[in-house]
Motif scaffolding. Structure first.
Motif, PDB file in Angstrom:
ATOM      1  N   PRO A  20      18.744  25.891  11.534  1.00 42.35           N
ATOM      2  CA  PRO A  20      19.059  25.165  10.289  1.00 42.35           C
ATOM      3  C   PRO A  20      18.388  23.791  10.185  1.00 42.35           C
ATOM      4  O   PRO A  20      17.688  23.527   9.186  1.00 42.35           O
ATOM      5  N   TRP A  24      15.043  22.771   7.704  1.00 41.86           N
ATOM      6  CA  TRP A  24      15.089  21.617   6.805  1.00 41.86           C
ATOM      7  C   TRP A  24      13.934  20.654   7.101  1.00 41.86           C
ATOM      8  O   TRP A  24      13.251  20.177   6.187  1.00 41.86           O
ATOM      9  N   HIS A  27      10.582  22.173   6.043  1.00 38.51           N
ATOM     10  CA  HIS A  27      10.410  22.091   4.584  1.00 38.51           C
ATOM     11  C   HIS A  27      10.070  20.667   4.168  1.00 38.51           C
ATOM     12  O   HIS A  27       9.226  20.451   3.292  1.00 38.51           O
ATOM     13  N   ARG A  32       7.388  19.353   0.972  1.00 35.14           N
ATOM     14  CA  ARG A  32       7.686  18.180   0.131  1.00 35.14           C
ATOM     15  C   ARG A  32       6.489  17.231   0.059  1.00 35.14           C
ATOM     16  O   ARG A  32       5.644  17.192   0.959  1.00 35.14           O
ATOM     17  N   ARG A 121      10.312  28.111 -10.445  1.00 33.30           N
ATOM     18  CA  ARG A 121      11.113  27.060 -11.092  1.00 33.30           C
ATOM     19  C   ARG A 121      11.019  27.180 -12.612  1.00 33.30           C
ATOM     20  O   ARG A 121      12.013  26.965 -13.325  1.00 33.30           O
ATOM     21  N   THR A 126      16.766  28.056  -9.145  1.00 35.26           N
ATOM     22  CA  THR A 126      17.200  26.802  -8.532  1.00 35.26           C
ATOM     23  C   THR A 126      16.377  26.535  -7.270  1.00 35.26           C
ATOM     24  O   THR A 126      15.679  27.424  -6.767  1.00 35.26           O
ATOM     25  N   GLU A 127      16.469  25.298  -6.765  1.00 33.17           N
ATOM     26  CA  GLU A 127      15.724  24.969  -5.553  1.00 33.17           C
ATOM     27  C   GLU A 127      16.174  25.835  -4.386  1.00 33.17           C
ATOM     28  O   GLU A 127      15.360  26.228  -3.537  1.00 33.17           O
ATOM     29  N   ARG A 128      17.460  26.150  -4.325  1.00 32.29           N
ATOM     30  CA  ARG A 128      17.971  27.017  -3.263  1.00 32.29           C
ATOM     31  C   ARG A 128      17.367  28.421  -3.369  1.00 32.29           C
ATOM     32  O   ARG A 128      16.958  29.018  -2.366  1.00 32.29           O
ATOM     33  N   ALA A 129      17.304  28.930  -4.589  1.00 37.99           N
ATOM     34  CA  ALA A 129      16.720  30.253  -4.797  1.00 37.99           C
ATOM     35  C   ALA A 129      15.223  30.245  -4.503  1.00 37.99           C
ATOM     36  O   ALA A 129      14.690  31.208  -3.927  1.00 37.99           O
ATOM     37  N   PHE A 131      13.723  28.432  -2.353  1.00 39.31           N
ATOM     38  CA  PHE A 131      13.541  28.373  -0.901  1.00 39.31           C
ATOM     39  C   PHE A 131      13.809  29.724  -0.251  1.00 39.31           C
ATOM     40  O   PHE A 131      12.995  30.234   0.526  1.00 39.31           O
ATOM     41  N   PHE A 132      14.969  30.309  -0.552  1.00 43.23           N
ATOM     42  CA  PHE A 132      15.388  31.517   0.163  1.00 43.23           C
ATOM     43  C   PHE A 132      14.786  32.801  -0.397  1.00 43.23           C
ATOM     44  O   PHE A 132      14.649  33.792   0.336  1.00 43.23           O
ATOM     45  N   ARG A 133      14.432  32.819  -1.684  1.00 41.28           N
ATOM     46  CA  ARG A 133      13.964  34.067  -2.290  1.00 41.28           C
ATOM     47  C   ARG A 133      12.463  34.090  -2.532  1.00 41.28           C
ATOM     48  O   ARG A 133      11.910  35.162  -2.820  1.00 41.28           O
TER      49      ARG A 133
END
Length: 224
Positions: A20, A24, A27, A32, A121, A126-129, A131-133
């Protein structure tokens, strides 16, 4: 526990522990935009890779012991005692393996085309989606390599775990520590067995990840 099973437990726990924060950080550094203090963050994350493991272990020994305010709070108020336990060995191994994971994962995440992320986007993700998808599936090969390197590094960790957890047979004696004890005690047969087991475990981990990566690539119609 035997040194082999204890080593696998410590390495697996260390890998799960570092993923985890490692994702982070990867990323942050790989995707970024540059930010003030980036060089300092990258240096701090890389430091365990270049410092002697005993130095990192000594720093953890001071931080987790009762000699510091944090250590006293951790042991007395929170009731968490990590020194001379296999959990402490896992934490030390995670700290030592984190730089390898972050550097490899950052390169993998940074290789993904940013236009694909912007397209997701634009479509309302979303930012979470994103990242993970989108990001993680596209960078899965590099992330698998990062996890494998981290596991192998944690499996072979010696200096930091010795400082934090000691070399207690059946409790904190991992396979590298058992190998060292066998060499020091002149038990050549046991030392050769420990060395072969470590090599076989690392080889098996690399082989499984390579096979899994190839299977996923074939399912997607990609070359591997």
């Amino acid at each position: 526990m035997s040194p082999l099973w204890l080593s696998l437990l410590v390495a697996s726990s260390a890998t799960l522990l570092l993923v985890p924060p490692g994702l982070w950080a990867a990323h942050l550094l790989g995707v970024r935009k540059p930010f003030p203090g980036r060089a300092l963050v990258e240096t701090l994350l890389t430091l365990p890779l270049v410092l002697p493991p005993t130095v990192v272990g000594y720093a953890l020994l001071l931080a987790l012991g009762r000699g510091t305010s944090f250590g006293r709070w951790l042991n007395d108020a929170a009731g968490v005692r990590l020194l001379f336990t296999w959990q402490g060995a896992a934490l030390a191994a995670a700290v030592m393996a984190l730089p390898l994971f972050v550097r490899t994962a950052a390169a993998a995440l940074g290789s993904v085309d940013l236009e694909l992320l912007e397209a997701a986007r634009t479509l309302g993700a979303t930012e979470r989606a994103v990242f993970f998808r989108v990001l993680v599936p596209l960078a899965y090969r590099g992330l698998l390599a990062a996890g494998t390197l981290a596991f192998a590094r944690a499996l072979g960790e010696f200096g930091a775990t010795l400082m934090v957890a000691g070399n207690i047979p059946g409790r904190t004696q991992t396979l590298p520590l058992a190998l060292y004890a066998d060499v020091q005690g002149g038990r050549d047969g046991e030392a050769r067995t420990a060395a072969l087991l470590l090599t076989a475990a690392a080889f098996a981990a690399l082989g499984l990840v390579t096979a899994y990566g190839g299977r996923v690539a074939r399912a997607r119609g990609e070359r591997y």
